[in-house]
Design an enzyme around this catalytic site. Sequence first.
Site, PDB file in Angstrom:
ATOM      1  N   GLY A 319      34.568  14.652  13.279  1.00  0.00           N
ATOM      2  CA  GLY A 319      35.193  15.634  14.167  1.00  0.00           C
ATOM      3  C   GLY A 319      35.027  15.207  15.610  1.00  0.00           C
ATOM      4  O   GLY A 319      35.041  14.017  15.937  1.00  0.00           O
ATOM      5  N   SER A 320      34.799  16.205  16.459  1.00  0.00           N
ATOM      6  CA  SER A 320      34.828  15.933  17.896  1.00  0.00           C
ATOM      7  C   SER A 320      33.675  15.058  18.388  1.00  0.00           C
ATOM      8  O   SER A 320      33.751  14.526  19.490  1.00  0.00           O
ATOM      9  CB  SER A 320      34.811  17.247  18.668  1.00  0.00           C
ATOM     10  OG  SER A 320      35.969  17.973  18.344  1.00  0.00           O
ATOM     11  N   VAL A 321      32.606  14.921  17.618  1.00  0.00           N
ATOM     12  CA  VAL A 321      31.533  14.056  18.108  1.00  0.00           C
ATOM     13  C   VAL A 321      32.003  12.604  18.135  1.00  0.00           C
ATOM     14  O   VAL A 321      31.340  11.744  18.700  1.00  0.00           O
ATOM     15  CB  VAL A 321      30.219  14.182  17.297  1.00  0.00           C
ATOM     16  CG1 VAL A 321      29.655  15.575  17.404  1.00  0.00           C
ATOM     17  CG2 VAL A 321      30.418  13.785  15.852  1.00  0.00           C
ATOM     18  N   PHE A 322      33.168  12.357  17.527  1.00  0.00           N
ATOM     19  CA  PHE A 322      33.715  11.006  17.537  1.00  0.00           C
ATOM     20  C   PHE A 322      34.450  10.718  18.837  1.00  0.00           C
ATOM     21  O   PHE A 322      34.816   9.581  19.129  1.00  0.00           O
ATOM     22  CB  PHE A 322      34.676  10.853  16.352  1.00  0.00           C
ATOM     23  CG  PHE A 322      34.958   9.431  15.959  1.00  0.00           C
ATOM     24  CD1 PHE A 322      33.945   8.582  15.530  1.00  0.00           C
ATOM     25  CD2 PHE A 322      36.253   8.923  16.032  1.00  0.00           C
ATOM     26  CE1 PHE A 322      34.214   7.280  15.164  1.00  0.00           C
ATOM     27  CE2 PHE A 322      36.529   7.610  15.678  1.00  0.00           C
ATOM     28  CZ  PHE A 322      35.508   6.786  15.240  1.00  0.00           C
TER      29      PHE A 322
END
Lengths: 598, 371
Positions: A319-322
């Site tokens: 998700g957004s941690v990427f």
Amino acid sequence: MSLYESKTQQPPKNGLLLLQGLILLLFCIFALRFWYLQIHKGEYFSEQARNNQLRQDNLYAPRGLIRDRNGELLAVNEPAYALGIVREDCKDLDATLKTVSEWTGVDLPKLKKVFKKSRRRVKPFEPLILVPNLTFEQVAVIEANSLYWPGLEVVVRPRRKYLQGALLSHVLGYVSEVDEAELENDSELAVGDYVGKQGLEYVLEKRFRGVKGRRQSEVDATGRRLKQRILNPPKAGEDIDLSIDLGLQELGGKFLEGKAGAVVVMNPDNGQILAFVSAPSYDNNSFTDGLSQKEWVALRDDPRTPLQNRVIQSVYPPGSVFKMTVAGAGLHYGVVKTQDIVYCPGHMQLGKYVFRCWKKGGHGETDLEKSLVESCDVYYYKLGKRLGVDRMSEYAFAAGYGKPTGIALPHEKSGLIPTRKWKKRRYGEIWHPGENLNFSIGQGYTLVTPLQVARSISSLINGGRLLRPQLLAGEPAEEQGVLPINDRQREIIRKAMIKTVNGSHGTARRLRMKGVVIGGKTGTAQVVKLTDEIKKMKDEEIPYKYRDHAWMASFAEKGTERYVVVCMVEHGLHGSSGAGPVVKAIYNYIFKEKKEKK
Amino acid sequence: MSPIDRRLLIHMNWFLLGLAAMLFFVGVLNLYSASGFRLEQGMSVSSFYQKQLVWGLMGFAGMITFMLFDYRHLRTIAWPLFWVTVILLACVPVIGKTIYGARRWLDLGFFNFQPSEMAKITILVIGAKILSRSSDPLNIKNLAYVVGVGLIPAGMVISQPDLGSGLNILLILGGMILYRGLTPKLFKTLAVVGPCLIPLGWLFMHDYQKRRVISFMNPASDPLGAGYHIIQSEIAIGSGRVWGKGFLGGTQSQLRFLPEKHTDFAIAVFGEEWGFAGAMALLSLFCVFLYQMVVTAREAKDLFGSYLAAGVFFYFFWQILINMGMVLGLMPVVGIPLPFISYGGSGTVVNLCLVGLVLNVSMRRYVFKQG
């Protein structure tokens, strides 16, 4: 007459000769036999006599202790009482096994099976372990009756005990009785020995094991020891201190109680792991004496998969941690500059497909920093489109994704970073442009482990070094690679993460703490492609298995102290609310409670 | 003539008496070692050797008793003695005492009396009486008669069950028959028929006896069961090597690996502690002891005395042969003790009494020489 009489009175001549012949025969037979036994085979029988009276057996070496970084004990040894049978001393095997069955409650066929299986491997004068773990009551019964049952022996040996049980199962692993294959491959092992089967116990088996001692005893025919002499004292295995901080581990474990997920705390400067929590877990003590088939199947088939090590064996869409990775790729390849503005109307059209931003109304004008702070999807769709799969995956690999971190634990997964080649091989299809967009926001095919995320975050704040995660205290840092972006570029991302916590629109505001520089990034990873029906539901109404995974990747700095904390909660819905509280609690513990304790 | 006639003492086979005494004391010494076993601290010696000494004293008293009367009187009481023995043997199944699962003893209050021991003496006397009628080789009729007489007590003893003593009785009688000699024709016939009877014997054996035979054939088949005795006794003896482990030094016997070490397997203790040298000395002692009986049989005044001496010869000969054969692993395990060396009350008394009987024959040979 007298002559005649004296003649008839003569004793039979042949008879007298017979008697003398018999004496000669007697002498010859037995003289020869004594010569054969005592002179010809004297040496052989002397050896037999020595074996008869002298026996050697093993003295078990205690396994090395395991402590946390502060010296708290994690794994110790306690005396365990096993019931052994010395075949040579056992007069009536069937009756003895039957009695053992009565005493211990182990059913007879099972005992016979154990006996049959082990008899090839245990010398007839060494105790063969029939029942590995006796209660004190059973020991008392056996000791009281052992005189009537020659051959039965209570064997005392050290047994592993994990003081925290399930809390550290995924780090420590467990020991269990050695199996056939291990016996074949390792001549040091004997039947009934405990060996590490999982976790650090498995990886560090040779260091923990120690060296068995040898004892020689003079025994009588009933197997009673009369005199004994230690030939070699046992050498205890090596004690090992872990980098784990039990306090942090407990904190993580408590938070994840009843949930499924992982918490990793890492020192970004040397790769040391301070907390390594995977939930749900299992009690590793239960493996020591072996699980029954039923217990094992129940554990293996548990739908909550407690045996799964979620820190290194479970792979999730990031998700957004990427987005930090994609942002890094953009900077590295010069595709974006910090001041470049993208307009986010809340969605983006690509061909006939519409890609939505999580914020319906859109973020409006967005630069790189804002894209991270507010986690704007449209910004990354556009960036991903321009970068393309090749550059994104190349950079992701460089950031440590798609391959194991090399932590000293078995069965680590590498996760997945898609490439054109992979797609072709896996699905036989070419890479579609739309997939770049999914890739850019950490959805689609991309799968990562929580530990990979922790290492990647570490590299953003430690000068770009990808360090191997270490579980042992005092282990030197091991550099495995370097992040391709320079100091300035890393600083941009780092600043944005700090603003995510401290800015008024940041998604990780709940981590804010006075006097500590904290940066973070939330992530909400879709598990399934959501239907409109589910989208309309309130959070609590969504079925558990459809709920999004929640990520929180963060770091904290205070003076020279730096920490990276990554939390991932399966189906935790939102990064901030699902995974944030534990991260916050951990920083509280590190920077407040622990300081106060000291 | 008075019983203590000087001439009687002069003619007595003192050599035989000395040998018997030596064997007895070797036996006591060996028992001292065999009945002690090392515990964790020090030694503990149980009292077998002391008891054996007491039995020995009784035996020597019996020996003197057996020397006092003229052995020729036995000829006259042979048949009454025979029937008394048969009656006593008949009493055993009715009022006998059961020890170790076999009914062999009559409780006489102060000690347990074994009629089977008495039967051995009886067979000597009755055998000597029948066989000494002539010194011609036996024909079939005479053989059948003497064997028939012997089978009565032997069969009763075997049915107690006491196969060892029963066979012993038959073997003693058989030896005496061989001493007399058979007609060549009869000898040839028996040489053919005899071996054929052996399988028949198997049918009459108890299971435990069959097991012993099987484990003798292959001791390794059951190393902890019946074969255990043979294996352990071979280890004990063999490990003694040339000079032995020294008195009280036998590890196998002291650590109790050796079963029955004070009774049937006593010679194994001896062999372990005194080695080949000691074993040869003991074996020679036995051989000279037996030879002295042959001397007495040759010099006896009459055939009855000669047959008595020959009977006693066989009484000892078979026991030595069977016991040592068993302990040395040449024969199946049969519970027959080694004279003088094995512990045993009635055995010791009977042994010494029979030595007394041979001495009796040797003492009274002068009458013949004079005449």
